[in-house]
Design an enzyme around this catalytic site. Structure first.
Site, short mmCIF file in Angstrom:
data_model
loop_
_atom_site.label_atom_id
_atom_site.label_comp_id
_atom_site.label_asym_id
_atom_site.label_seq_id
_atom_site.Cartn_x
_atom_site.Cartn_y
_atom_site.Cartn_z
N ARG A 1 42.52 44.31 43.24
CA ARG A 1 41.08 44.23 42.94
C ARG A 1 40.50 42.95 43.53
NH1 ARG A 1 42.99 45.82 37.86
NH2 ARG A 1 43.25 43.67 37.17
N ARG B 1 51.11 36.66 32.66
CA ARG B 1 52.29 37.55 32.72
C ARG B 1 53.55 36.76 33.04
NH1 ARG B 1 49.52 41.57 36.59
NH2 ARG B 1 47.94 39.93 36.45
N TRP B 2 53.43 35.76 33.91
CA TRP B 2 54.58 34.91 34.25
C TRP B 2 55.15 34.30 32.96
CZ3 TRP B 2 56.14 29.94 33.48
CH2 TRP B 2 57.17 29.45 34.31
N GLU C 1 40.12 40.02 55.75
CA GLU C 1 41.39 40.74 55.64
C GLU C 1 41.91 40.51 54.23
OE1 GLU C 1 42.77 42.72 57.94
OE2 GLU C 1 41.02 42.34 59.20
N ARG D 1 45.51 37.90 46.91
CA ARG D 1 45.56 38.01 45.46
C ARG D 1 47.02 38.19 45.05
NH1 ARG D 1 41.75 40.91 41.19
NH2 ARG D 1 42.89 40.30 39.32
N ASP E 1 46.33 35.03 40.41
CA ASP E 1 46.47 35.89 39.23
C ASP E 1 47.93 35.96 38.76
OD1 ASP E 1 45.65 37.59 37.25
OD2 ASP E 1 45.59 39.37 38.51
N GLY E 2 48.10 36.10 37.46
CA GLY E 2 49.42 36.38 36.91
C GLY E 2 50.08 35.25 36.13
N ASN F 1 35.86 34.29 32.48
CA ASN F 1 36.97 33.65 31.76
C ASN F 1 36.53 32.92 30.49
OD1 ASN F 1 38.87 32.77 34.77
ND2 ASN F 1 39.01 34.56 33.46
C1 FPP Z 1 44.70 34.14 36.28
O1 FPP Z 1 45.89 34.41 35.60
C2 FPP Z 1 44.50 32.71 36.38
C3 FPP Z 1 43.45 32.04 35.83
C4 FPP Z 1 42.38 32.69 35.07
C5 FPP Z 1 43.33 30.58 35.94
C6 FPP Z 1 43.87 29.96 37.18
C7 FPP Z 1 44.30 28.59 36.84
C8 FPP Z 1 45.33 27.91 37.40
C9 FPP Z 1 46.08 28.45 38.55
C10 FPP Z 1 45.78 26.59 36.90
C11 FPP Z 1 44.76 25.52 36.85
C12 FPP Z 1 43.91 25.41 38.07
C13 FPP Z 1 43.73 24.29 38.78
C14 FPP Z 1 42.79 24.28 39.93
C15 FPP Z 1 44.44 23.06 38.50
P1 FPP Z 1 45.81 35.19 34.22
O2 FPP Z 1 45.78 34.21 33.12
O3 FPP Z 1 44.66 36.14 34.24
O4 FPP Z 1 47.16 35.97 34.24
P2 FPP Z 1 47.44 37.40 33.61
O5 FPP Z 1 46.56 38.39 34.33
O6 FPP Z 1 48.89 37.61 33.89
O7 FPP Z 1 47.13 37.31 32.15
#
Ligand code: FPP
Length: 239
Positions: free
Chosen positions: A192, A22-23, A205, A186, A18-19, A66
């Site tokens: 969460r 925001r990053w 854990e 997480r 997650d994040g 998503n």
């Molecule tokens: C959550 O961050 C991340 C996702 C919904 C997607 C995860 C995808 C990747 C790590 C990259 C592609 C994956 C692979 C396997 C190559 P968010 O977008 O919800 O962040 P936020 O909560 O800060 O908005």
């Protein structure tokens, strides 16, 4: 992690990455730039887990929920998935990693799905580590699918309702072959579970890292593993 024995590490590690958004926001960049950096972190963490001897790594790559994101972001994530598979094929095959998936793979666009399916098949006989990508996955959706399958078995006379036990339920889950999660990480500071592996997390854990997923590196992974090895797991019993 030199001081930690391989058998003390979690067998099954699951990560909510997650994040990314925001990053990117913190840097004034588009959300997709965060996802791109997130894919780099996936590369690092998969390699690190393989080196440390983790047997199963499940990554929450795309949830059932998503799909409600803007189409441009969904398309970007699917392209990143495709690019990741293509760029990591040799690493996965050369390192004895078996790729697998959970979720509704049939909902993933064909260009990305075909690449995933090809590597799932090519890596089928690898046994050093299982890398499971959760794609169009939701824990509740998994439970609904399990209930439907068991319901069908009962209707067809293949199973009596009295014979439904934890094993029957587990065997009907998408995630059955992965086994219980030992450690769930997480990132991003959110506390969460967000519909991830609801059954398999029963005695997991939990570890919450404050950094955003693109910043989750080898030393952040080691901090989580160090925290895990210090814990006493009781599974509801008295130790
Ligand atoms: C959550 O961050 C991340 C996702 C919904 C997607 C995860 C995808 C990747 C790590 C990259 C592609 C994956 C692979 C396997 C190559 P968010 O977008 O919800 O962040 P936020 O909560 O800060 O908005």
């Amino acid at each position: 992690m030199n001081d930690v024995k391989c058998e003390d590490l979690p067998r099954h590690l699951a990560i909510i990455m997650d994040g990314n958004g925001r990053w990117a926001k913190m840097r004034g960049l588009p959300r997709l730039a965060g996802h791109r950096k997130g894919a780099d972190a996936v590369r690092t963490i998969v390699t690190s887990c393989r080196e440390r001897g983790i047997k199963v790594l499940t990554l929450f790559a795309f949830s059932s929920q998503n799909w409600s994101r803007p189409l441009s972001e969904v398309k970007g994530l699917m392209t990143l998935l495709y690019t990741y598979i293509k760029s990591e094929t040799a690493m996965i095959l050369d390192n004895g990693i078996r790729l697998t998936t959970i979720g509704q793979l049939d909902r993933i666009p064909v260009f990305a799905r075909a690449a995933v399916e090809e590597l799932v098949e090519a890596s089928e006989s690898n046994s050093d580590m299982t890398l499971c990508l959760s794609l169009s996955y939701g824990g509740r959706e998994e439970i609904v699918s399990m209930a439907r399958d068991i319901g069908r078995m009962c209707t067809n006379g293949k199973l009596a309702p009295e014979d439904i036990d934890a094993n029957v339920v587990e065997n009907a889950l998408w995630s059955s072959e992965l086994g219980p999660v030992d450690l769930m990480i997480r990132t991003s500071g959110e506390l969460r579970v967000s519909n991830f592996l609801l059954w398999s997390l029963a005695y997991s854990e939990l570890y919450f890292a404050d950094c955003m997923w693109p910043d989750f590196d080898e030393s952040a992974l080691d901090r989580a593993l160090q925290s895990y090895v210090k814990r006493q797991r009781r599974f509801g019993a008295v130790v």
